[in-house]
Design a protein around this motif. Sequence first.
Motif, PDB file in Angstrom:
ATOM      1  N   ALA A   1       0.817  -1.204   0.000  1.00  0.00           N
ATOM      2  CA  ALA A   1       0.000   0.000   0.000  1.00  0.00           C
ATOM      3  C   ALA A   1       0.856   1.260   0.000  1.00  0.00           C
ATOM      4  CB  ALA A   1      -0.925  -0.006   1.214  1.00  0.00           C
ATOM      5  N   ILE A   2       1.962   1.235   0.747  1.00  0.00           N
ATOM      6  CA  ILE A   2       2.833   2.399   0.822  1.00  0.00           C
ATOM      7  C   ILE A   2       3.450   2.681  -0.543  1.00  0.00           C
ATOM      8  CG2 ILE A   2       4.945   3.305   1.845  1.00  0.00           C
ATOM      9  CD1 ILE A   2       2.567   3.315   3.739  1.00  0.00           C
ATOM     10  N   LYS A   3       3.780   1.626  -1.281  1.00  0.00           N
ATOM     11  CA  LYS A   3       4.359   1.812  -2.605  1.00  0.00           C
ATOM     12  C   LYS A   3       3.403   2.573  -3.503  1.00  0.00           C
ATOM     13  CE  LYS A   3       6.720  -0.632  -6.329  1.00  0.00           C
ATOM     14  NZ  LYS A   3       7.255  -1.941  -6.790  1.00  0.00           N
ATOM     15  N   HIS A   4       2.124   2.240  -3.429  1.00  0.00           N
ATOM     16  CA  HIS A   4       1.139   2.949  -4.243  1.00  0.00           C
ATOM     17  C   HIS A   4       0.927   4.375  -3.728  1.00  0.00           C
ATOM     18  CE1 HIS A   4       0.319  -0.600  -6.529  1.00  0.00           C
ATOM     19  NE2 HIS A   4      -0.052  -1.286  -5.472  1.00  0.00           N
ATOM     20  N   LEU A   5       1.066   4.551  -2.417  1.00  0.00           N
ATOM     21  CA  LEU A   5       0.879   5.881  -1.828  1.00  0.00           C
ATOM     22  C   LEU A   5       1.970   6.842  -2.279  1.00  0.00           C
ATOM     23  CD1 LEU A   5      -0.687   7.624   0.284  1.00  0.00           C
ATOM     24  CD2 LEU A   5       0.915   6.769   1.998  1.00  0.00           C
ATOM     25  N   LEU A   6       3.210   6.364  -2.327  1.00  0.00           N
ATOM     26  CA  LEU A   6       4.338   7.233  -2.665  1.00  0.00           C
ATOM     27  C   LEU A   6       4.743   7.135  -4.129  1.00  0.00           C
ATOM     28  CD1 LEU A   6       6.519   6.737   0.525  1.00  0.00           C
ATOM     29  CD2 LEU A   6       4.940   8.590   0.004  1.00  0.00           C
ATOM     30  N   ASP A   7       4.647   5.932  -4.708  1.00  0.00           N
ATOM     31  CA  ASP A   7       4.834   5.749  -6.146  1.00  0.00           C
ATOM     32  C   ASP A   7       6.170   6.281  -6.648  1.00  0.00           C
ATOM     33  OD1 ASP A   7       4.048   4.833  -8.647  1.00  0.00           O
ATOM     34  OD2 ASP A   7       3.084   6.724  -9.193  1.00  0.00           O
ATOM     35  N   GLY A   8       7.243   5.914  -5.941  1.00  0.00           N
ATOM     36  CA  GLY A   8       8.566   6.335  -6.388  1.00  0.00           C
ATOM     37  C   GLY A   8       8.760   7.834  -6.386  1.00  0.00           C
ATOM     38  N   ALA A   9       8.232   8.476  -5.358  1.00  0.00           N
ATOM     39  CA  ALA A   9       8.170   9.937  -5.341  1.00  0.00           C
ATOM     40  C   ALA A   9       9.498  10.586  -4.998  1.00  0.00           C
ATOM     41  CB  ALA A   9       7.117  10.386  -4.318  1.00  0.00           C
ATOM     42  N   LEU A  10       9.671  11.789  -5.529  1.00  0.00           N
ATOM     43  CA  LEU A  10      10.672  12.715  -5.021  1.00  0.00           C
ATOM     44  C   LEU A  10       9.977  13.513  -3.935  1.00  0.00           C
ATOM     45  CD1 LEU A  10      13.439  14.162  -5.172  1.00  0.00           C
ATOM     46  CD2 LEU A  10      12.402  15.728  -6.829  1.00  0.00           C
ATOM     47  N   GLY A  11      10.397  13.314  -2.703  1.00  0.00           N
ATOM     48  CA  GLY A  11       9.768  13.997  -1.591  1.00  0.00           C
ATOM     49  C   GLY A  11      10.610  15.145  -1.072  1.00  0.00           C
ATOM     50  N   PHE A  12      10.172  15.700   0.034  1.00  0.00           N
ATOM     51  CA  PHE A  12      10.819  16.866   0.652  1.00  0.00           C
ATOM     52  C   PHE A  12      11.232  16.486   2.064  1.00  0.00           C
ATOM     53  CE2 PHE A  12      10.931  20.712   3.151  1.00  0.00           C
ATOM     54  CZ  PHE A  12      11.433  21.688   2.304  1.00  0.00           C
ATOM     55  N   GLY A  13      12.525  16.468   2.335  1.00  0.00           N
ATOM     56  CA  GLY A  13      13.027  16.228   3.681  1.00  0.00           C
ATOM     57  C   GLY A  13      13.147  17.537   4.432  1.00  0.00           C
ATOM     58  N   ALA A  14      12.455  17.641   5.554  1.00  0.00           N
ATOM     59  CA  ALA A  14      12.295  18.942   6.210  1.00  0.00           C
ATOM     60  C   ALA A  14      13.356  19.279   7.237  1.00  0.00           C
ATOM     61  CB  ALA A  14      10.911  19.011   6.873  1.00  0.00           C
ATOM     62  N   ALA A  15      14.374  18.452   7.412  1.00  0.00           N
ATOM     63  CA  ALA A  15      15.391  18.770   8.433  1.00  0.00           C
ATOM     64  C   ALA A  15      15.952  20.184   8.289  1.00  0.00           C
ATOM     65  CB  ALA A  15      16.517  17.736   8.394  1.00  0.00           C
ATOM     66  N   PRO A  16      16.265  20.660   7.084  1.00  0.00           N
ATOM     67  CA  PRO A  16      16.793  22.025   6.978  1.00  0.00           C
ATOM     68  C   PRO A  16      15.844  23.098   7.510  1.00  0.00           C
ATOM     69  CG  PRO A  16      17.274  20.806   4.972  1.00  0.00           C
ATOM     70  CD  PRO A  16      16.333  19.963   5.786  1.00  0.00           C
ATOM     71  N   LEU A  17      14.530  22.837   7.474  1.00  0.00           N
ATOM     72  CA  LEU A  17      13.579  23.825   7.987  1.00  0.00           C
ATOM     73  C   LEU A  17      13.735  24.032   9.487  1.00  0.00           C
ATOM     74  CD1 LEU A  17      10.220  22.976   6.147  1.00  0.00           C
ATOM     75  CD2 LEU A  17      12.074  24.493   5.413  1.00  0.00           C
ATOM     76  N   GLY A  18      14.382  23.086  10.167  1.00  0.00           N
ATOM     77  CA  GLY A  18      14.639  23.224  11.598  1.00  0.00           C
ATOM     78  C   GLY A  18      15.934  23.957  11.892  1.00  0.00           C
ATOM     79  N   ASN A  19      16.420  24.727  10.890  1.00  0.00           N
ATOM     80  CA  ASN A  19      17.688  25.468  11.003  1.00  0.00           C
ATOM     81  C   ASN A  19      18.872  24.512  11.152  1.00  0.00           C
ATOM     82  OD1 ASN A  19      16.499  27.917  10.647  1.00  0.00           O
ATOM     83  ND2 ASN A  19      16.591  28.557  12.794  1.00  0.00           N
ATOM     84  N   MET A  20      18.897  23.523  10.297  1.00  0.00           N
ATOM     85  CA  MET A  20      19.995  22.564  10.282  1.00  0.00           C
ATOM     86  C   MET A  20      21.261  23.245   9.766  1.00  0.00           C
ATOM     87  SD  MET A  20      19.957  18.927   8.264  1.00  0.00           S
ATOM     88  CE  MET A  20      21.123  17.624   8.638  1.00  0.00           C
ATOM     89  N   PHE A  21      22.285  23.283  10.581  1.00  0.00           N
ATOM     90  CA  PHE A  21      23.592  23.861  10.272  1.00  0.00           C
ATOM     91  C   PHE A  21      23.614  25.390  10.204  1.00  0.00           C
ATOM     92  CE2 PHE A  21      24.154  19.628   8.073  1.00  0.00           C
ATOM     93  CZ  PHE A  21      25.021  19.108   9.015  1.00  0.00           C
ATOM     94  N   ARG A  22      22.454  26.048   9.953  1.00  0.00           N
ATOM     95  CA  ARG A  22      22.481  27.504   9.860  1.00  0.00           C
ATOM     96  C   ARG A  22      21.125  28.079  10.255  1.00  0.00           C
ATOM     97  NH1 ARG A  22      20.478  30.044   5.027  1.00  0.00           N
ATOM     98  NH2 ARG A  22      19.590  28.537   3.559  1.00  0.00           N
ATOM     99  N   ASP A  23      21.110  29.366  10.564  1.00  0.00           N
ATOM    100  CA  ASP A  23      19.889  30.063  10.952  1.00  0.00           C
ATOM    101  C   ASP A  23      19.184  30.526   9.681  1.00  0.00           C
ATOM    102  OD1 ASP A  23      17.889  31.391  12.217  1.00  0.00           O
ATOM    103  OD2 ASP A  23      19.177  32.746  13.350  1.00  0.00           O
ATOM    104  N   ILE A  24      18.155  29.808   9.271  1.00  0.00           N
ATOM    105  CA  ILE A  24      17.469  30.065   8.003  1.00  0.00           C
ATOM    106  C   ILE A  24      16.340  31.072   8.231  1.00  0.00           C
ATOM    107  CG2 ILE A  24      16.125  29.023   6.141  1.00  0.00           C
ATOM    108  CD1 ILE A  24      17.568  26.367   6.884  1.00  0.00           C
TER     109      ILE A  24
END
Length: 336
Positions: free
Chosen positions: A2-25
Amino acid sequence: MAIKHLLDGALGFGAAPLGNMFRDIPEDEALATVEAAWDDGIRYFDNAPFYGAGLAELRMGQALAGKPREDYVISTKVGRIVLDEVDDAARDNGEKGEVFKHGRPNKVIDDYSEDGTLRSIEGSLERLGTSRIDMVFVHDVAQDFYGDEWLAKFEQARRGAFRALDRLRDEGVIRGWGLGVNRVEAIELLLDLDGPRPDVSLLAGRYTLLDHDRALQRLMPKALERDLGIVVGGPYSSGALVGGPNFEYAPAKPEILAKVAAIKALADRHGISVKAAGLQFALAHPAVVAVIPGASRPSRIAEDGAALREVIPAAFWHDLRAQGLVHPDAPLPISD
């Protein structure tokens, strides 16, 4: 799956940088990056309370506000709870050190129990401003896999988080669950347990052009056998693959830099981008259901989308294998 159909080989967005990873964004830059991802067709967004002590979830919730909830997929993580209490003391984040030192000052505690899992999900729902989370990953349950404390943490998760998430999935509250780790061994151990029935797991940094041997040989066959989808996080190996200074949250060692230089030289010879090679390599494995590079600038989103669509000649992959830069058994985006 089911997960395979849900994501379907997607290019997703990893949100770690939004938490000010390595720098103050700056706030406007962070929000514009999520908007750029949406405009580029990205509909899978991964997050975690750990990312800036809730900052990434708050920013994503703000950026996605007003978007039709049925049009996108969200995953987040449990195992750490963000408290209202402010903590100015230095934080012990193990190998991740001060990666999020520019995040919110809120105290973050480990809790892999059933109650902690439910509290964590409740907090994430509030910060994300959504009524549901599609997939939940148990975060860093074996971050220090060879240390003295990982077994107790994993055992708490086995008795608490795993059972709670199994139940929430069976009740239809979430659509799937698994681990969110950067250790292949942790997912192997989960798959060897009797009882838990994970659907998907996020493996960060361990199925990339720079580091994939153990995952390829030990984990991927089990994942296919158990119908476990693998989301590949950190496809650029903390930025090292694309010319950044870090590998595994720390300055890259000479042997890593040498491998990067060899891959870059081969990519240049064939007139392709290293980003394209990294993304398309990860997605070529049949167990992989999505790949989620992180981004903190809108321009990076366009680069990732273009890299995924870039046409890579078969000769590049043949040369990559011939030079020993990938494992000989690694699936490649070509027909051998």
